[in-house]
Design a protein around this motif. Structure first.
Motif, PDB file in Angstrom:
ATOM      1  N   ASN A  35       0.795  -1.223   0.000  1.00 26.53           N
ATOM      2  CA  ASN A  35       0.000   0.000   0.000  1.00 26.53           C
ATOM      3  C   ASN A  35       0.831   1.279   0.000  1.00 26.53           C
ATOM      4  O   ASN A  35       0.267   2.368  -0.091  1.00 26.53           O
ATOM      5  N   LEU A  36       2.148   1.174   0.083  1.00 27.82           N
ATOM      6  CA  LEU A  36       2.996   2.361   0.054  1.00 27.82           C
ATOM      7  C   LEU A  36       2.917   3.023  -1.316  1.00 27.82           C
ATOM      8  O   LEU A  36       2.885   2.354  -2.342  1.00 27.82           O
ATOM      9  N   ASP A  37       2.903   4.338  -1.304  1.00 30.29           N
ATOM     10  CA  ASP A  37       2.957   5.086  -2.554  1.00 30.29           C
ATOM     11  C   ASP A  37       4.384   4.984  -3.073  1.00 30.29           C
ATOM     12  O   ASP A  37       5.305   5.563  -2.493  1.00 30.29           O
ATOM     13  N   CYS A  38       4.547   4.236  -4.144  1.00 28.19           N
ATOM     14  CA  CYS A  38       5.891   3.916  -4.620  1.00 28.19           C
ATOM     15  C   CYS A  38       5.902   3.904  -6.142  1.00 28.19           C
ATOM     16  O   CYS A  38       5.019   3.322  -6.768  1.00 28.19           O
ATOM     17  N   THR A  39       6.897   4.548  -6.729  1.00 30.68           N
ATOM     18  CA  THR A  39       6.992   4.552  -8.179  1.00 30.68           C
ATOM     19  C   THR A  39       7.960   3.489  -8.682  1.00 30.68           C
ATOM     20  O   THR A  39       7.970   3.175  -9.859  1.00 30.68           O
ATOM     21  N   GLY A  40       8.769   2.933  -7.823  1.00 34.06           N
ATOM     22  CA  GLY A  40       9.759   1.938  -8.224  1.00 34.06           C
ATOM     23  C   GLY A  40       9.398   0.547  -7.777  1.00 34.06           C
ATOM     24  O   GLY A  40       8.245   0.244  -7.450  1.00 34.06           O
ATOM     25  N   LYS A  41      10.385  -0.281  -7.745  1.00 34.30           N
ATOM     26  CA  LYS A  41      10.223  -1.683  -7.365  1.00 34.30           C
ATOM     27  C   LYS A  41      10.170  -1.816  -5.845  1.00 34.30           C
ATOM     28  O   LYS A  41      10.954  -1.201  -5.131  1.00 34.30           O
ATOM     29  N   ARG A  42       9.244  -2.614  -5.371  1.00 33.84           N
ATOM     30  CA  ARG A  42       9.177  -2.926  -3.942  1.00 33.84           C
ATOM     31  C   ARG A  42      10.013  -4.180  -3.700  1.00 33.84           C
ATOM     32  O   ARG A  42       9.921  -5.142  -4.450  1.00 33.84           O
ATOM     33  N   VAL A  43      10.799  -4.158  -2.635  1.00 37.74           N
ATOM     34  CA  VAL A  43      11.637  -5.299  -2.286  1.00 37.74           C
ATOM     35  C   VAL A  43      11.268  -5.726  -0.873  1.00 37.74           C
ATOM     36  O   VAL A  43      11.277  -4.917   0.047  1.00 37.74           O
ATOM     37  N   CYS A  44      10.951  -6.993  -0.735  1.00 38.88           N
ATOM     38  CA  CYS A  44      10.585  -7.539   0.569  1.00 38.88           C
ATOM     39  C   CYS A  44      11.676  -8.524   0.972  1.00 38.88           C
ATOM     40  O   CYS A  44      11.907  -9.522   0.280  1.00 38.88           O
ATOM     41  N   VAL A  45      12.360  -8.235   2.069  1.00 41.88           N
ATOM     42  CA  VAL A  45      13.420  -9.109   2.580  1.00 41.88           C
ATOM     43  C   VAL A  45      12.848  -9.855   3.776  1.00 41.88           C
ATOM     44  O   VAL A  45      12.440  -9.239   4.759  1.00 41.88           O
ATOM     45  N   LEU A  46      12.805 -11.184   3.664  1.00 47.07           N
ATOM     46  CA  LEU A  46      12.171 -12.005   4.696  1.00 47.07           C
ATOM     47  C   LEU A  46      13.149 -13.004   5.292  1.00 47.07           C
ATOM     48  O   LEU A  46      13.875 -13.676   4.565  1.00 47.07           O
ATOM     49  N   GLY A  47      13.127 -13.118   6.613  1.00 54.68           N
ATOM     50  CA  GLY A  47      13.902 -14.129   7.323  1.00 54.68           C
ATOM     51  C   GLY A  47      12.962 -15.066   8.044  1.00 54.68           C
ATOM     52  O   GLY A  47      11.820 -14.714   8.357  1.00 54.68           O
ATOM     53  N   ASP A  48      13.421 -16.262   8.293  1.00 53.45           N
ATOM     54  CA  ASP A  48      12.598 -17.295   8.923  1.00 53.45           C
ATOM     55  C   ASP A  48      11.907 -16.820  10.198  1.00 53.45           C
ATOM     56  O   ASP A  48      12.488 -16.079  10.994  1.00 53.45           O
ATOM     57  N   MET A  49      10.670 -17.286  10.353  1.00 58.97           N
ATOM     58  CA  MET A  49       9.939 -17.118  11.611  1.00 58.97           C
ATOM     59  C   MET A  49      10.228 -18.367  12.440  1.00 58.97           C
ATOM     60  O   MET A  49      10.184 -19.478  11.918  1.00 58.97           O
ATOM     61  N   LEU A  50      10.519 -18.170  13.702  1.00 56.65           N
ATOM     62  CA  LEU A  50      10.900 -19.292  14.556  1.00 56.65           C
ATOM     63  C   LEU A  50       9.809 -19.624  15.573  1.00 56.65           C
ATOM     64  O   LEU A  50       8.888 -18.838  15.783  1.00 56.65           O
ATOM     65  N   GLU A  51       9.928 -20.778  16.169  1.00 62.28           N
ATOM     66  CA  GLU A  51       9.061 -21.221  17.260  1.00 62.28           C
ATOM     67  C   GLU A  51       7.586 -21.251  16.877  1.00 62.28           C
ATOM     68  O   GLU A  51       6.717 -20.837  17.646  1.00 62.28           O
ATOM     69  N   LEU A  52       7.274 -21.772  15.686  1.00 64.70           N
ATOM     70  CA  LEU A  52       5.882 -21.859  15.242  1.00 64.70           C
ATOM     71  C   LEU A  52       5.307 -23.258  15.394  1.00 64.70           C
ATOM     72  O   LEU A  52       4.129 -23.478  15.107  1.00 64.70           O
ATOM     73  N   GLY A  53       6.127 -24.207  15.797  1.00 62.59           N
ATOM     74  CA  GLY A  53       5.649 -25.561  16.020  1.00 62.59           C
ATOM     75  C   GLY A  53       5.125 -26.223  14.757  1.00 62.59           C
ATOM     76  O   GLY A  53       5.692 -26.077  13.677  1.00 62.59           O
ATOM     77  N   ALA A  54       4.005 -26.914  14.893  1.00 67.63           N
ATOM     78  CA  ALA A  54       3.447 -27.708  13.801  1.00 67.63           C
ATOM     79  C   ALA A  54       2.978 -26.871  12.617  1.00 67.63           C
ATOM     80  O   ALA A  54       2.836 -27.384  11.511  1.00 67.63           O
ATOM     81  N   THR A  55       2.767 -25.579  12.812  1.00 68.31           N
ATOM     82  CA  THR A  55       2.269 -24.719  11.725  1.00 68.31           C
ATOM     83  C   THR A  55       3.399 -24.072  10.917  1.00 68.31           C
ATOM     84  O   THR A  55       3.134 -23.304   9.999  1.00 68.31           O
ATOM     85  N   GLU A  56       4.633 -24.391  11.264  1.00 64.96           N
ATOM     86  CA  GLU A  56       5.793 -23.716  10.684  1.00 64.96           C
ATOM     87  C   GLU A  56       5.804 -23.712   9.148  1.00 64.96           C
ATOM     88  O   GLU A  56       5.906 -22.646   8.527  1.00 64.96           O
ATOM     89  N   ALA A  57       5.704 -24.868   8.518  1.00 65.63           N
ATOM     90  CA  ALA A  57       5.785 -24.933   7.049  1.00 65.63           C
ATOM     91  C   ALA A  57       4.632 -24.173   6.408  1.00 65.63           C
ATOM     92  O   ALA A  57       4.835 -23.371   5.489  1.00 65.63           O
ATOM     93  N   ALA A  58       3.427 -24.394   6.895  1.00 64.03           N
ATOM     94  CA  ALA A  58       2.249 -23.716   6.325  1.00 64.03           C
ATOM     95  C   ALA A  58       2.336 -22.202   6.515  1.00 64.03           C
ATOM     96  O   ALA A  58       1.940 -21.443   5.626  1.00 64.03           O
ATOM     97  N   ALA A  59       2.859 -21.760   7.643  1.00 66.38           N
ATOM     98  CA  ALA A  59       2.972 -20.319   7.905  1.00 66.38           C
ATOM     99  C   ALA A  59       3.941 -19.657   6.931  1.00 66.38           C
ATOM    100  O   ALA A  59       3.658 -18.577   6.404  1.00 66.38           O
TER     101      ALA A  59
END
Length: 116
Positions: A35-59
């Motif tokens: 939703n940011l007003d942006c004229t260029g490319k948006r870049v999303c840098v993501l690192g692992d979420m930890l301690e999610l248990g059984a839902t980890e892969a689906a999350a």
């Protein structure tokens, strides 16, 4: 570290949203990025979420699905959980994705991409 604007330089804005990441917080951050007003490319840098248990892969898959709704951006991933999710969803074949197994090498790729 929630939606914290770190810097704006040469038309690049860096926002840190990293505090205790969870599926809902990542979904909110991705939606904010879209939703940011942006004229260029948006870049999303993501690192692992930890301690999610059984839902980890689906999350991790759910978060990547949210990122893929807008194929005009770039997704940069670090960590075995996101790499496994990207492989399962065959993201590397569909959209612009940069992957790394460790933070240091991804940081180097981020700096190179942005010219820092």
């Amino acid at each position: 570290m929630r939606s914290q604007m770190l810097l704006t330089r040469s038309g690049i804005t860096v926002i840190n949203d990293a505090y205790n990441a969870s599926p809902p917080s990542m979904a909110a951050a991705i939606e904010s990025l879209k939703n940011l007003d942006c004229t260029g490319k948006r870049v999303c840098v993501l690192g692992d979420m930890l301690e999610l248990g059984a839902t980890e892969a689906a999350a991790h898959e759910m978060v990547l699905d949210l990122c893929c709704c807008d194929s005009s951006g770039l997704i940069m991933l670090v960590g075995e959980r996101f790499l496994a999710a990207a492989e399962k969803l065959k993201l590397l074949e569909k959209i612009d994705v940069v992957c790394s197994s460790d933070v240091e090498s991804l940081a180097a790729k981020v700096r190179e991409f942005f010219g820092f």
